[in-house]
Design a protein around this motif. Structure first.
Motif, PDB file in Angstrom:
ATOM      1  N   THR A  37       0.839  -1.208   0.000  1.00  0.00           N
ATOM      2  CA  THR A  37       0.000   0.000   0.000  1.00  0.00           C
ATOM      3  C   THR A  37       0.874   1.259   0.000  1.00  0.00           C
ATOM      4  OG1 THR A  37      -0.170   0.058   2.423  1.00  0.00           O
ATOM      5  CG2 THR A  37      -1.876  -1.148   1.216  1.00  0.00           C
TER       6      THR A  37
ATOM      7  N   ALA B 283      -4.849   2.854  -1.126  1.00  0.00           N
ATOM      8  CA  ALA B 283      -3.968   4.012  -1.342  1.00  0.00           C
ATOM      9  C   ALA B 283      -4.786   5.260  -1.665  1.00  0.00           C
ATOM     10  CB  ALA B 283      -2.983   3.714  -2.466  1.00  0.00           C
TER      11      ALA B 283
ATOM     12  N   VAL C 152       0.793   4.785  -2.205  1.00  0.00           N
ATOM     13  CA  VAL C 152       0.551   6.107  -1.598  1.00  0.00           C
ATOM     14  C   VAL C 152       1.644   7.075  -2.053  1.00  0.00           C
ATOM     15  CG1 VAL C 152       0.443   7.372   0.594  1.00  0.00           C
ATOM     16  CG2 VAL C 152      -0.670   5.129   0.391  1.00  0.00           C
TER      17      VAL C 152
END
Ligand SMILES: NC(=O)c1ccc[n+]([C@@H]2O[C@H](COP(=O)([O-])OP(=O)(O)OC[C@H]3O[C@@H](n4cnc5c(N)ncnc54)[C@H](OP(=O)(O)O)[C@@H]3O)[C@@H](O)[C@H]2O)c1
Length: 275
Positions: free
Chosen positions: A13, A158, A17
């Motif tokens: 994740t 995200a 991001v």
């Protein structure tokens, strides 16, 4: 705008991001052992340098919020973050895990503006984690039967994380992040087989046999304990329901597992080793 620190910024994740924040030209720092400066959950001396000039943090703990010591580490980190001037903390958590909820409370008690992302099992475990190898071998063996799980796409996690890190209106929210559909592990493997045009078998085994097979492969005992906990306690039916977090946070539906499977199959990474 102050720097946004992304813990686990090279992981499933966190990497997504970081990409999204870069695309918006926002100042980002990757917080992991390979970051600069390095951040290590096991070495609290590395935390303060990583927090220099930081206004918001995506907190992804490793290996799992369910392991002993995680709530204490997350609490200590959150207090230091607030003392260092970071106001906004977004925690990646798990659904239906008592231990993860202790870590959530520890982060909330820091006094930060907090958002909790309680995520289902990630789709990407089949393409970026320990389930890739059995998929490539053409046979997935797991201690998981009829209990269904609403697998969630790491891209959706995200998207929600970036919204919570950069927009007002998400503070004090607990988002249950799931996909739009319940699937058993056998269903998920069948969807991958269909998307990649391969035959991939699925066999359910007992937790004891699974633990024995992992031990024979040399998997460390703490990793085996964690996997057994996830496949027995967490996958006992308590999470067999859909969450509305993606829709509440983003105003759109979550991505379906079949779309994930089609997209990953198109990259070719699920081609059999001998194909
Ligand atoms: N996988 C799932 O289905 C799932 C579902 C719900 C919740 N979660 C939660 O997601 C979190 C991440 O799990 P994941 O399996 O998906 O891992 P991940 O984020 O894909 O990968 C691990 C990340 O953590 C970093 N890391 C590893 N050891 C570290 C350490 N000692 N200190 C600091 N950073 C470290 C790695 O970078 P470096 O190697 O550079 O340090 C990498 O960026 C866990 O808290 C888990 O509970 C996972």
């Amino acid at each position: 705008m102050q720097t946004i620190l992304v813990l686990g910024g090279t992981g499933k994740t966190g990497r997504r991001v970081v990409t999204r924040l870069h695309e918006r030209d926002l100042p980002v720092r990757v917080g992991s052992r390979s970051g600069d400066p390095a951040f290590d959950w096991e070495d609290p001396a590395t935390w303060a340098p990583a927090l220099q000039g930081v206004g918001a943090v995506y907190v992804s703990y490793y290996p799992d919020l369910a392991v002993p010591g995680a709530p204490e580490a997350v609490g200590a980190f959150a207090r230091l973050a607030v003392d260092s001037g970071a106001r906004r903390l977004v925690l990646l958590s798990g659904r239906g895990e008592e231990e993860a909820q202790a870590a959530e409370r520890a982060l909330i008690d820091s006094g930060a503006d907090w958002t909790i992302l309680r995520a289902a099992w990630f789709d990407q475990n089949f393409s970026e984690n320990y389930l890739l190898e059995p998929v490539l071998a053409g046979h997935v063996v797991l201690p998981a039967g009829d209990v269904a799980e609403p697998f969630v796409d790491a891209d959706d996690i995200a998207d929600v994380a970036v919204a919570a890190l950069t927009e007002d209106g998400h503070s004090g929210q607990i988002y249950e992040l799931t996909g739009p559909r319940l699937l058993t592990f056998a269903d998920a493997v069948a969807a991958i087989a269909a998307a990649s045009g391969r035959e991939i078998g699925y066999t359910r085994v007992s937790p004891e046999d699974y633990a024995g097979a992992l031990a024979a492969e040399g998997v460390p005992a703490d990793v085996i304990d964690l996997l057994i906990y996830l496949f027995t306690t967490v996958l006992d039916g308590r999470n067999a329901s859909l969450g509305d977090g993606v829709r509440r946070a983003l105003g759109r539906s979550p991505r379906d597992f079949a779309d994930y499977a089609r997209e990953v199959a198109a990259t070719g990474i699920w081609k059999a080793a001998d194909a």
